[in-house]
Every structure is written in C-alpha cells, then in structure tokens.
Design a protein around this motif. Structure first.
Motif, PDB file in Angstrom:
ATOM      1  N   GLU A 162       3.506  -7.063   2.316  1.00  0.00           N
ATOM      2  CA  GLU A 162       2.664  -6.201   3.135  1.00  0.00           C
ATOM      3  C   GLU A 162       3.270  -6.053   4.531  1.00  0.00           C
ATOM      4  N   LEU A 181      -3.071  -2.639   8.014  1.00  0.00           N
ATOM      5  CA  LEU A 181      -1.917  -2.388   7.160  1.00  0.00           C
ATOM      6  C   LEU A 181      -1.192  -1.155   7.700  1.00  0.00           C
ATOM      7  N   VAL A 198      -0.079   1.494   6.770  1.00  0.00           N
ATOM      8  CA  VAL A 198      -0.167   2.377   5.595  1.00  0.00           C
ATOM      9  C   VAL A 198      -1.179   3.472   5.880  1.00  0.00           C
ATOM     10  N   HIS A 216      -3.863   8.530   3.605  1.00  0.00           N
ATOM     11  CA  HIS A 216      -3.679   9.771   2.858  1.00  0.00           C
ATOM     12  C   HIS A 216      -2.697   9.582   1.697  1.00  0.00           C
ATOM     13  N   ARG A 217      -1.440   9.317   2.001  1.00  0.00           N
ATOM     14  CA  ARG A 217      -0.445   9.198   0.930  1.00  0.00           C
ATOM     15  C   ARG A 217       0.375   7.920   1.053  1.00  0.00           C
ATOM     16  N   GLY A 218       0.007   7.057   1.999  1.00  0.00           N
ATOM     17  CA  GLY A 218       0.635   5.742   2.046  1.00  0.00           C
ATOM     18  C   GLY A 218       1.795   5.589   3.003  1.00  0.00           C
ATOM     19  N   HIS A 219       2.222   6.673   3.639  1.00  0.00           N
ATOM     20  CA  HIS A 219       3.393   6.585   4.530  1.00  0.00           C
ATOM     21  C   HIS A 219       3.145   5.554   5.630  1.00  0.00           C
ATOM     22  N   HIS A 235      -6.775   0.278   6.694  1.00  0.00           N
ATOM     23  CA  HIS A 235      -7.087  -1.011   6.068  1.00  0.00           C
ATOM     24  C   HIS A 235      -6.952  -2.115   7.107  1.00  0.00           C
ATOM     25  N   ALA A 242       6.773   6.578   2.325  1.00  0.00           N
ATOM     26  CA  ALA A 242       5.492   6.710   1.625  1.00  0.00           C
ATOM     27  C   ALA A 242       5.395   5.651   0.525  1.00  0.00           C
ATOM     28  N   ARG A 252       6.704   2.763   0.442  1.00  0.00           N
ATOM     29  CA  ARG A 252       6.426   1.433   1.007  1.00  0.00           C
ATOM     30  C   ARG A 252       4.922   1.181   1.034  1.00  0.00           C
ATOM     31  N   GLY A 253       4.169   2.197   1.439  1.00  0.00           N
ATOM     32  CA  GLY A 253       2.723   2.027   1.503  1.00  0.00           C
ATOM     33  C   GLY A 253       2.074   2.006   0.133  1.00  0.00           C
ATOM     34  N   VAL A 254       2.592   2.807  -0.771  1.00  0.00           N
ATOM     35  CA  VAL A 254       2.030   2.845  -2.131  1.00  0.00           C
ATOM     36  C   VAL A 254       2.150   1.462  -2.786  1.00  0.00           C
ATOM     37  N   ARG A 255       3.199   0.727  -2.422  1.00  0.00           N
ATOM     38  CA  ARG A 255       3.373  -0.609  -2.995  1.00  0.00           C
ATOM     39  C   ARG A 255       2.413  -1.636  -2.417  1.00  0.00           C
ATOM     40  N   SER A 256       1.773  -1.323  -1.301  1.00  0.00           N
ATOM     41  CA  SER A 256       0.804  -2.268  -0.726  1.00  0.00           C
ATOM     42  C   SER A 256      -0.291  -2.563  -1.738  1.00  0.00           C
ATOM     43  N   ARG A 257      -0.652  -3.828  -1.851  1.00  0.00           N
ATOM     44  CA  ARG A 257      -1.651  -4.195  -2.851  1.00  0.00           C
ATOM     45  C   ARG A 257      -3.020  -3.600  -2.562  1.00  0.00           C
ATOM     46  N   ARG A 258      -3.255  -3.179  -1.330  1.00  0.00           N
ATOM     47  CA  ARG A 258      -4.551  -2.580  -1.015  1.00  0.00           C
ATOM     48  C   ARG A 258      -4.509  -1.059  -1.047  1.00  0.00           C
ATOM     49  N   PHE A 259      -3.377  -0.499  -1.388  1.00  0.00           N
ATOM     50  CA  PHE A 259      -3.280   0.967  -1.415  1.00  0.00           C
ATOM     51  C   PHE A 259      -4.187   1.571  -2.475  1.00  0.00           C
ATOM     52  N   ARG A 260      -4.928   2.605  -2.051  1.00  0.00           N
ATOM     53  CA  ARG A 260      -5.463   3.511  -3.066  1.00  0.00           C
ATOM     54  C   ARG A 260      -5.294   4.934  -2.540  1.00  0.00           C
ATOM     55  N   PRO A 261      -5.057   5.867  -3.417  1.00  0.00           N
ATOM     56  CA  PRO A 261      -4.628   7.193  -2.967  1.00  0.00           C
ATOM     57  C   PRO A 261      -5.743   7.910  -2.206  1.00  0.00           C
TER      58      PRO A 261
END
Lengths: 396, 396, 396
Positions: A80, A96, A98, A101-104, A152, B360, B362-371
């Motif tokens: 993380e 976080l 992150v 929206h799309r995680g960037h 987050h 992007a 990198r953030g998607v891999r975060s365990r708390r990511f949701r789209p």
C-alpha cells in the motif's frame, strides 16, 4: 538514572506459554520458532497482510517532516502507498494514495506541499480532509454523491512526535495508552523537537519474520555485532528483551555501565535532547524507546539522538528494513554533530544483520528444515512475539 | 465529408446494461469498472487466455510485409508465437511457430522468406500449406500418418490489406462482415497499397484491461494529451466512443473542424492515400478505421497516413502495447513525408498513456480499491466493452 | 575391445511399455513425451521435488576434491545446499548446509577445510560426523539433548571416485550394485586417480525434462552436433540409448570405428588413464560410463579423460546444466594435455543443446502443444525414462 528500571515496565512475569511447531507447549523446557511453512507459503503471507499488517500501528515518520499545512510525505507499506498530510496545525491525516475514480496515484513526488489533492488522470480533486471536492463533468449529486467517495482513510497517531499509521479499517488500538510507560521520558527528551538527519533502506531476501526474529534476540550480538557491543550491555539486553511480552512495549537499549549513548565510544554524538542541553553532568545509561511486534517498529531514544527501525513487508521472501536517525532540531551539522558519527553504529549493525538474515532464510527454505531450540534467556523475546503472531492470525 | 457520419455506424442506441461490480445494473445512474480481483488474479488471467484472447481477431501486420510467396513474419501474442506466411499470390496462412514433433520453434528470425518450414531440431519439414512433408526416419504411413500432424493452424484474415489473426480453434467470426461499414472508405483510401514506416512497442506494468480502459475513454485527454488534442475533436470523440457498443466497431478519430489529419498542426504529413493523391482541394475531417474490444486492436486511417495500435497481453500485471505507422507505398521519405513528423503525435501520446496506466494500476492493486463511478459521457465506451468482456468470460 | 559390448549391459529386451499422453499404450506403433501440463505446472514441479529429486543419486563431485580430512565442498541441488566433507581417510559425509538452531548456512565458501562446523550466527558447532558439539549457553542435556539435533544427513556414495548424493530420508538404493556393470572398466581406468580440470554451468529457460529428453536422444545430433559427430558413432548411439531401460545404466559413448576418444579428431587429448599409460598400442573404441535417469547424471569415461554431466533443477521452467572434465591426476597441463583441447567437444555441444532446449520449450509452453510421435529407434531412450518418471511420481 536507572536504565533497567526504564527498560522493564511491569508487564508481569512471562505469562504467555511458548510456542513449539505452532502448538502451545506449556510443559517443554524450550521453545522454537514456527514451522517452515510459515516462512515460505505465499498463502500465509497473503493472510498476514489481513491479519497482521492491517492490525497494528507502523512507524511512518516524524512531525518535523510536516511543519506547514499541506505538507505531505508518502510511505509504502505491504503493497500500500499512504500519503501522510498535515491538514491543520493540530491535525495530521493519512490516506491511501489512490484516487476513488480509477485508482491513479494522487501524489507522485515522495514529499511536497499541496493545497488539495488533484489526481493527474481525470482531475478529480480532494481536500486535505479527504473529501471529494470536484469530479469534472459530474457535479455533486448529479450522478453520484461526493460524500460517498472520500479518500480511503489510514489511521495516523502522533506519539511524542513520532507518526504511526494504521492500515486497517477496524478501530485501532490507542497508541498513547500502549506506549504510556515511555511518555514521561520522551517528554523530558522533547522528542517532537527532533529532525531527521539520515535514513537507510535495505531490501532483504528473506521472510519478514526471519528479520523479526533476528531483531528480537541478542544471542547473535556478541559474535556478529562488535560495533554495537562496544556500548550496549548484552546481559541487560537479554533480560530486557525478556520483558517484551506485549505487542506494544517500551524501554531503551541498555548501555554498558558508565556510558551515555550508543556510539562508537559511548560518548554523546550530538547536543543533548530536551532539557539535558543545559545539564553539565550528563547522566549515564539514560534513554527510552518504544516497540511494536510482530510487525516490527522499534524506536530508541538516547540522551543525544534517536534511531527508529521499521520493517516493511514486500512479499513472502522479501522485506524492506528502514532505519532513520534523529538529532535535536536546532543542532547544527559540523558543530553539534557529525552525521557519520551519529549513524556509525547502526549502519554497521544493519549490514551485519542483513547477511545473517539472508543466510538464515536460505536454511529455513530447505525442505527438511524444522526450527531448533531457542535459548530461554537470550532468545526469550521470540516466543512471545510468535505467540502474539499466532493469536493475531487466529483472530477474526 | 462528414467525419461524424463515418464515426457513428448505426449500431443502435446503448442497448447493453452497464456493469457495476461485475453485476448488471439497469437502474443505476452510473457504471464502474470491474472489481479489483479481475485486475490482479492470475487465475482470471488464465481464463482470459481461453475465453478472450482465443476468441477474437487481433491485428498482426499488413499485406505489404509479405509481397512474395514464402515471405513470413512472426507475431507474439498472449504467450503464443504465430508465423504468418504467404502461400500463394492470393493466400496468406498462419501457423503456430511450433513443430509438431517436440515443439521446437520453426522460424527464429522475426521475418524472412522460406520455401518450406524446416524445424532445426530434427529436420521435420512442412509445406507453406502447413502439411507435414517429411519426418526423417519415419516415412509417411510407416509409423504414423503425416496427415495427422500438420502445423497448428491460426486463422488469418486480410481486411483491406490489414492482416488479423484468430488464435482459437473454433470458427472465427467473419471479419469482413464485422468491419463492413469501413470497407467503402478504406477502398477509396486504397489501404492495401500502404507500407509500414515505423513501429513502437512498450511493455507496461499493468493489467491489460487497465490499458484497454485508458484507451477507451478521452476523459483524460484534455489534461494529459495536449499534442493529440491539437487536432482531435474531443467533444466528437466523447460521442464517438459512445457508439463503440460492439466488440467490432468502425470509424475514424474525429478531427477538429477544418483539419485534415492527426498531426502536430492538422496539415497532412505524407502524400494523400489512394485516389486523393490527385485531389487538389483535400477534404477536411476525412478518415475511417476499425477496432476490436475487449482485446484491443484499433486502426485509424487518415487521408494521408494510417496508425494501428494493438494490445498484446503478457501476464496478469504485464502487457505490451504496439503502434505501427503506415504511408502510401510509393511515398518517398524526405520527399513525400518526414518520418518524425508522421509519428510525432502518437509517440508523445503513447508515452503519456504508459505513465497513466502504470500509475492507475498501482492503485487498482491496493487491497482497499474498489472501482469508482465512470462518467456517462466521456467514459461511455468502457461499460459496453466490459459487458462484452463478461459475456465472453461467461460463454461456453 | 568392443565398445558396444560395454555399452549394452544385459538389461533385457525393451520390457517397459511406452508412454503416450501419460497413459501406457502397449499397442501403439509410436510413443510420445508427456502432456504439456507436466512441463509447465508448478504443482507438478513441487511434487517432483519429493518424488524424483529426493529419490535418486545425483553426481556431486570427485574424491580428488577432498584429499584431506576436513576438506569440504558445497553443491546446490533442487533448492537444497549440501556440504560434502571428508571425516576420515575412508569416510566422506554429506549434510544439509543448514544449522539445526535457526537454519543459518554453516559454510559460506564453496570449498575449504574445516576442523568442525561452526555456524556464524550463534556459534553452534558440529563435528565432521554431524554431531552437535556445543550450543553456547545450552550445555548438553540442560535444555535439550545434543543427540536430538545432529546435522541433517545427506547420503553420499563413492563409486570409483565419483561422489553421489542422495537427498531423500528413506533408504537409498545401493549405487555400487546399480553400476556394477561398469566397475571392471573403471577399475582398469583407475577413475579415483583423476583430477578435475574444468567445469561449466549453464542456466536454461526450460523444464528439466526438456533437457532430459534432449540428452536422451541423438536424433538431433547429426543436424546440430557436427563437432560431437566427428567421433561419436551415431548408429551405435541409437542402439546404445535403446538399452537405457533402467533408471541406473552403464556404458560408454560409442566411437566411430578406429577412433580412441571423443575429441576434435578422435585422437587422445591427455595421457591415458590407469594402466593404459604404459600401453604402446592403445585400443580403439574403449570406454565406460554410468548414468541416472530421469534426474539426469551421465558420466563418460574415455581411455584418456572423463566427462560428467549433471542436471540441477531450479524451478518448473528453469534448470542448471553442469559439465566437468577430468584427466589423470598426474597429468601436467601443457605437457600431457591442453585444456582447451580436452573440453572442446562438449563445450560446443552444450551450447548447441542449450539453444535447442530453450526453443523446444517455447513450443511446449504453447497452449495448443501436444507431444508428437517419437522415433522408435533414435529417440528410443525417452519412453523408458518417462515411464520410470511416471512410476516414481506414482510411488508412495
């Protein structure tokens, strides 16, 4: 001043049964580390992320890194990326890194100053309080409600100037209570008024618990850490680690009699901290500190400088080890301290430990490995830490 | 000439429900991308190889690369190596670059000319039609029948000079029918008479769907693609992508009013294609193209040059992105076109996209990511592509 | 002297059914290798570590490497590190290079001389017999009994000077019995009185069985190994490998008629071994050897020098290939032999094989790969080896 009194908060006698092969054994004369599987299984590592790394406070930095509102730094931990940012004079937040929206990632530079978070992908922006301020093309409430999409949050607690992060989403333990026994000493040393003068970071090819176990025992110190042993009191250390029964503990590194700090010769390496700056006859053996196990954070505060170690898990066979050094914030390099002198002991000790950990892990990976008997005195901090580990792994 | 008319084949209004968290939601005001698992699970990636990458046409090259009988080139795709070879003036074949005996690759050089395939391991040989011709020491029928061991065939279709491969073993869709709407424009532009003047290839640290989603929306273009936005009409692009409802679609990149091509200034960068070479007053906004989703291939044909992008999956967190540039085959470098000028826009845009995709992910891999919520207008091509994706993943 | 008589111990006619797609087929006219899964599955590789790599003798070195008591060398094999050490004039032992306390490696240097093993972590020490001698702070019996914590033993057998290791914990087969057919020849060649003059080690990107299969057949030799084929008798080789029906086999590399050794021209490259040093008219075609499959070890002893190949598995798609060259121990470089001349043939052959194996494995990884028909004559050693493999995998 009595270092050992500080080193031994009353946590009670050894109240946890020791661990052998993952099973509690009350009747054995010795303990061992965990079965091999715990050090090589990717599945167990994934479980540790949930059960261990998301359930304890981890050291991330110092308040002196965030003097102004909007100052931030990034810390990576167990996959993380967290942004620690000052929202107000009395408020530091963690998020976080992150975008919702799309995680960037929101922040690219490792540290800086911002007025708000602006994601460079689609320019969604967030306040320093984490609230979504603007999603271009989607006014609040038109398509979705902004209040549903804040950053987050990551828990942040400031303990005497040292900043800790809590990555879990459940309620975090109160760090101030856990470290209460060290509060008085740290206030006297005025640890919020420190500055970082150096940091080192190493990536090791070993499981993070191999590094933990190495840190928790000084059985290997006499043979491997000549520089450290010039000033550290080994016998007192054995006794001291014996008291690390709680996942959160306090206490200093015990010094050999008559010495003032951990340095190449036991003499101070920077201007004394806090009120000691004006003390003519400095006490010997003074110090304090704090620690967290099994996710290892260890802060050591001497009368003249401080060192914080922190473990950053990367993968089942890969871990990062960070050390940061601090002196009082008004100390002047070249006048009050020489950086090389301040960092000499732990720089040498870290290098020695890296080789030990990597070579120990080579054997742990052997298919015939099973853990051997631990020394009841000199490795006595390992069994309670592993018991804590197993309890956390078994918890809901 | 009306670019938008070309850009919007009548595929009907948005007839697919959008996707949220992998579940079709007809009643929501917004859509999202897929749950994190889809971007980080190795198991899902393995399933995608079967269900997605083996079930769609993928761009592999151009007829101009295979002028003579026996000319071949190799293309890697999703772990497979395919040899595309001209068997006859009117026949181009594709085979896995794998000998049927022990698996050795048949062709080592990325392109060349052969009379037959001869495996360098044990000298089994195959005709350009894929038939086993000789297995040294095992005459046909003596130990086994040669007809049982032809090369593994890969479907090849030539659409207006652009060559596509189909890696599945079931019956492939007819590409000519899928791209029928673009046929007239491409005939007028005489796309078989092109030549490749440059190609670029990048390996990105992200899931292939992160790259797909990035390509499918121009929400990020204004902020990140200044060079591209000099000539591309953003508002028309938003509307255009809205129409990409089918896995196979057609249409150009819409240009800003009055411009002739995508270039640094909107002026042509090479001699006009096809019959336009003799047109004195070139039309503005002219162009055509084709596309495939979710395995992304995108061909863009302007009045003066063509660009084809193609996605090559490597692993769950790794993808290759290729771009190739074409001009008319009789254009002379330094006279009719300057290569750097032709490739300037997409070279810059690709570099920008790579950084966006990797950050992007990198953030998607975060365990708390949701789209998060997708923009209904500017990210409108993502939900139907992901719906197609889910339909293909659920198919037999 | 008849090479073929030596090459063909009476192992009986082909008594094992051949293997097709993992199923025994008695009625087919041809065999194949194993289904693709066996070459790409990490799970199968893990099973192989238990069922194959821990159940066969593997070549690790030569007695000439351990002339004095306390001499040791380290050999890595399938993730394990073994220390081979001379305890007495007539005793050589093997131990995992793993301390019983916390797993630290005992020996760091690849070879050396020790009086006892002393772990550098906490200074536990062990005798050359593997017995725990001292655990600092824990006298024998005080906390645990030393006899319960000896070093993990690895079986070592000396066959005519060649040292083999057995990594399993069950009872090992008696190597001397397995190789009995070669004993007479090797005694005559006095193979204990050799010295190693060169070794090469390569890491290949392929499954270890791809390398095994390549080694087991000379179908590819004519086309790929021109240097080797100058002296090796291909037709006799085909027949010779046909006899490798047992996991432990013996026999030489058959030479072309009239030649004395495998070299660039068939003439000897070092002083003749054993009693042949004083023979005026050297025999042609003389030699012996030994081999183990499926974990491939292959020793080839010519009248003037010896070569040993050994396979070291690393991972499902990664394998190490080692070759070592020996001449008689009193041969003088520059006088009796020229090193480059001795190693010329296999150095060239190894490089050729590496490319073949890696390119064959590329095809094996193709999702559409299935193994093709093997040549009954020239690839006849592959099916029995794979049958042995399957039997070992199915064993308790």
């Amino acid at each position: 001043m009595d270092a050992k009194a500080t080193a031994r908060p009353e946590t009670g006698a050894r109240r946890r049964p020791h661990v052998v092969d993952g099973v509690q054994r009350l009747d054995m004369r010795y303990s061992t580390a965990l079965p091999r599987e715990y050090y090589v299984s990717k599945d167990i590592y994934e479980k540790e992320v949930d059960k261990i790394f998301s359930r304890q406070w981890t050291f991330v930095g110092h308040v002196s890194e965030l003097p102004k509102i909007g100052d931030y730094f990034i810390q990576e931990f167990a996959g993380e990326s967290v942004v620690v940012v000052r929202e107000a004079a009395d408020k530091i937040n963690g998020y976080l890194n992150v975008c919702r929206h799309r995680g960037h990632s929101l922040c690219a530079a490792p540290r800086g100053n911002i007025r708000k978070f602006v994601c460079p992908y689609h320019y969604w922006s967030y306040g320093l309080d984490g609230a979504l301020k603007n999603a271009p093309g989607a006014p609040d409430g038109a398509v979705f409600n902004y209040q549903d999409w804040p950053l987050h949050r990551v828990g942040i607690e400031d303990f005497q100037g040292f900043l800790f992060a809590y990555f879990g989403t459940d309620e975090a333990p109160r760090l101030g209570e856990k470290f209460a026994a060290a509060r008085g000493e740290l206030e006297r040393l005025n640890t919020p008024a420190l500055k970082e003068i150096h940091r080192e970071s190493y990536e090791l090819n070993c499981n993070w618990k191999t590094l933990l176990e190495n840190y928790l025992e000084c059985y290997h110190c006499q043979g491997s850490h000549q520089t450290l042993c010039k000033t550290m009191d080994l016998e007192a250390m054995y006794a001291g680690t014996d008291e690390w029964q709680d996942p959160y503990f306090t206490g200093p590194v015990p010094l050999r009699p008559g010495l003032k700090t951990v340095s190449l010769n036991g003499e101070i390496v920077s201007r004394p901290l806090g009120a000691f700056a004006s003390v003519v006859d400095l006490p010997t053996g003074y110090g304090s500190g704090f620690g967290v196990v099994p996710t290892l954070t260890r802060g050591i505060v001497h009368i003249d400088h401080a060192v914080v170690h922190a473990l950053r898990p990367i993968d089942v066979g890969r871990v990062r080890w960070e050390t940061r050094w601090y002196v009082r914030d008004d100390a002047v390099e070249g006048v009050d301290y020489d950086r090389e002198n301040v960092i000499a002991v732990w720089t040498a000790t870290n290098k020695e430990d890296i080789a030990l950990c990597e070579n120990a892990y080579r054997g742990v990976r052997s298919r015939r490995f099973r853990p051997g008997p631990l020394d009841n005195k000199r490795e006595s901090a390992i069994p309670p830490a592993l018991t804590t580990y197993l309890e956390m792994m078994a918890a809901e």
